[in-house]
Motif scaffolding. Structure first.
Motif, short mmCIF file in Angstrom:
data_model
loop_
_atom_site.label_atom_id
_atom_site.label_comp_id
_atom_site.label_asym_id
_atom_site.label_seq_id
_atom_site.Cartn_x
_atom_site.Cartn_y
_atom_site.Cartn_z
N GLU A 157 -25.43 -6.73 -49.31
CA GLU A 157 -25.15 -5.37 -49.64
C GLU A 157 -26.43 -4.53 -49.88
OE1 GLU A 157 -22.39 -5.14 -52.90
OE2 GLU A 157 -20.82 -6.27 -51.71
N VAL A 158 -26.47 -3.43 -49.62
CA VAL A 158 -27.45 -2.17 -50.18
C VAL A 158 -27.17 -2.23 -51.67
CG1 VAL A 158 -28.65 0.10 -50.40
CG2 VAL A 158 -27.74 -1.21 -48.26
N LEU A 159 -28.01 -2.39 -52.32
CA LEU A 159 -28.04 -2.29 -54.03
C LEU A 159 -28.21 -0.84 -54.44
CD1 LEU A 159 -27.10 -4.15 -56.15
CD2 LEU A 159 -29.46 -4.43 -56.93
N LYS A 160 -27.56 -0.04 -54.87
CA LYS A 160 -27.50 1.38 -55.25
C LYS A 160 -28.57 1.39 -56.46
CE LYS A 160 -23.37 0.73 -56.14
NZ LYS A 160 -21.91 0.10 -55.66
N LYS A 208 -40.94 -14.89 -52.82
CA LYS A 208 -41.48 -13.85 -53.88
C LYS A 208 -40.76 -12.60 -53.91
CE LYS A 208 -45.84 -16.36 -53.80
NZ LYS A 208 -45.30 -17.51 -54.84
N GLU A 209 -39.75 -12.24 -52.84
CA GLU A 209 -39.15 -10.99 -52.94
C GLU A 209 -37.81 -11.18 -53.76
OE1 GLU A 209 -39.12 -13.87 -50.57
OE2 GLU A 209 -37.94 -12.79 -48.87
N VAL A 210 -37.76 -12.28 -54.37
CA VAL A 210 -36.24 -12.42 -55.12
C VAL A 210 -36.60 -11.85 -56.65
CG1 VAL A 210 -34.88 -14.02 -56.16
CG2 VAL A 210 -35.54 -14.45 -53.72
N GLU A 211 -35.71 -10.90 -57.03
CA GLU A 211 -35.98 -10.19 -58.27
C GLU A 211 -34.90 -11.08 -59.37
OE1 GLU A 211 -37.55 -7.16 -58.77
OE2 GLU A 211 -38.84 -7.91 -57.01
N GLU A 212 -33.79 -11.35 -58.87
CA GLU A 212 -32.99 -11.73 -59.97
C GLU A 212 -31.84 -12.79 -59.07
OE1 GLU A 212 -30.49 -9.37 -62.44
OE2 GLU A 212 -30.63 -10.92 -63.98
N LEU A 270 -28.22 -6.76 -52.52
CA LEU A 270 -27.52 -7.68 -53.41
C LEU A 270 -27.02 -8.39 -52.14
CD1 LEU A 270 -26.13 -8.88 -55.83
CD2 LEU A 270 -24.42 -7.20 -55.43
N VAL A 271 -27.08 -10.03 -52.40
CA VAL A 271 -26.47 -11.00 -51.66
C VAL A 271 -25.72 -11.71 -52.32
CG1 VAL A 271 -27.14 -12.77 -49.76
CG2 VAL A 271 -28.95 -11.04 -50.35
N LYS A 272 -24.41 -11.91 -52.03
CA LYS A 272 -23.40 -12.58 -52.78
C LYS A 272 -23.18 -13.93 -51.90
CE LYS A 272 -20.95 -8.48 -54.44
NZ LYS A 272 -19.48 -7.67 -54.36
N LYS A 274 -35.82 -7.99 -52.62
CA LYS A 274 -36.53 -6.82 -51.49
C LYS A 274 -36.30 -7.33 -50.19
CE LYS A 274 -40.18 -7.02 -54.44
NZ LYS A 274 -41.25 -6.98 -55.18
N GLY A 275 -36.37 -6.26 -49.28
CA GLY A 275 -36.54 -6.73 -48.01
C GLY A 275 -36.59 -5.25 -47.21
N GLN A 276 -37.22 -5.33 -45.96
CA GLN A 276 -37.33 -4.31 -45.15
C GLN A 276 -36.13 -3.84 -44.61
OE1 GLN A 276 -40.94 -5.58 -42.59
NE2 GLN A 276 -41.72 -3.56 -43.52
N ASN A 277 -35.23 -4.72 -44.15
CA ASN A 277 -34.10 -4.36 -43.42
C ASN A 277 -33.04 -5.56 -43.56
OD1 ASN A 277 -34.41 -6.25 -41.16
ND2 ASN A 277 -36.36 -4.66 -40.57
N GLN A 278 -31.88 -5.34 -43.30
CA GLN A 278 -30.51 -6.11 -43.37
C GLN A 278 -31.04 -7.32 -42.48
OE1 GLN A 278 -26.88 -4.58 -43.64
NE2 GLN A 278 -25.91 -6.35 -43.33
N GLN A 279 -31.74 -7.33 -41.34
CA GLN A 279 -31.82 -8.42 -40.57
C GLN A 279 -32.75 -9.48 -41.04
OE1 GLN A 279 -33.06 -7.34 -36.74
NE2 GLN A 279 -33.40 -9.47 -35.82
N MET A 280 -33.91 -8.93 -41.80
CA MET A 280 -35.13 -9.56 -42.69
C MET A 280 -34.35 -10.34 -43.66
SD MET A 280 -38.42 -9.86 -42.09
CE MET A 280 -39.69 -10.47 -43.02
N VAL A 281 -33.49 -9.74 -44.46
CA VAL A 281 -32.71 -10.35 -45.61
C VAL A 281 -31.88 -11.59 -45.05
CG1 VAL A 281 -31.10 -9.81 -47.48
CG2 VAL A 281 -32.90 -8.05 -46.82
#
Lengths: 83, 83
Positions: free
Chosen positions: B80-83, A32-36, B3-5, B48-55
């Motif tokens: 990547e962190v999304l601006k 549910k954390e996915v926005e797009e 942002l995850v590519k 969304k995500g609390q930190n990179q490891q969680m993402v």
């Protein structure tokens, strides 16, 4: 020999039906954390070429003639020397 | 926001029918320098995500559950962190 990594993506603002369907599927799986979600093509081309400038010129031509639809898609790429 | 590519590609050694068809089309358009074409998916996810490891952990789960078929596909990504 060269390796060209090509990214064909839908232009911003256009509805990405495949991406939306994937987002819905992820949400129903609990993500549910996915926005797009947006889905494009990742094309790898191995090709011959005298120099990087020539390779870039040819890849631009490929993009216009076959690989992307410039009306709705963005066409980006990176060129690397292939070991 | 992150942002995850994601790059989903067919494993080496598997026949890429779509890539082969594209290579043939390029050749018939005069791009005879092309030696190989392989086509995968390029997926962009904003989440969304609390930190990179969680993402990273969540993206790995998405890959296993929905985004890739581990029998025939490789699943790679950058966060990547999304601006």
């Amino acid at each position: 020999m060269w390796l060209v990594k090509i990214y064909v993506t839908l232009k911003k603002g256009l509805l990405d039906a495949q991406g939306k369907a994937t987002q819905n599927a992820l949400e129903s799986l609990g993500f549910k954390e996915v926005e797009e979600v947006r889905i494009g093509k990742y094309i790898n081309i191995e090709m011959k070429g005298q120099n990087q400038q020539m390779v870039i010129q040819r890849v631009e031509e490929m993009g216009k003639k076959l690989l992307a639809n410039p009306v709705i898609e963005d066409f980006n790429y990176e060129v690397e020397v292939l070991k």
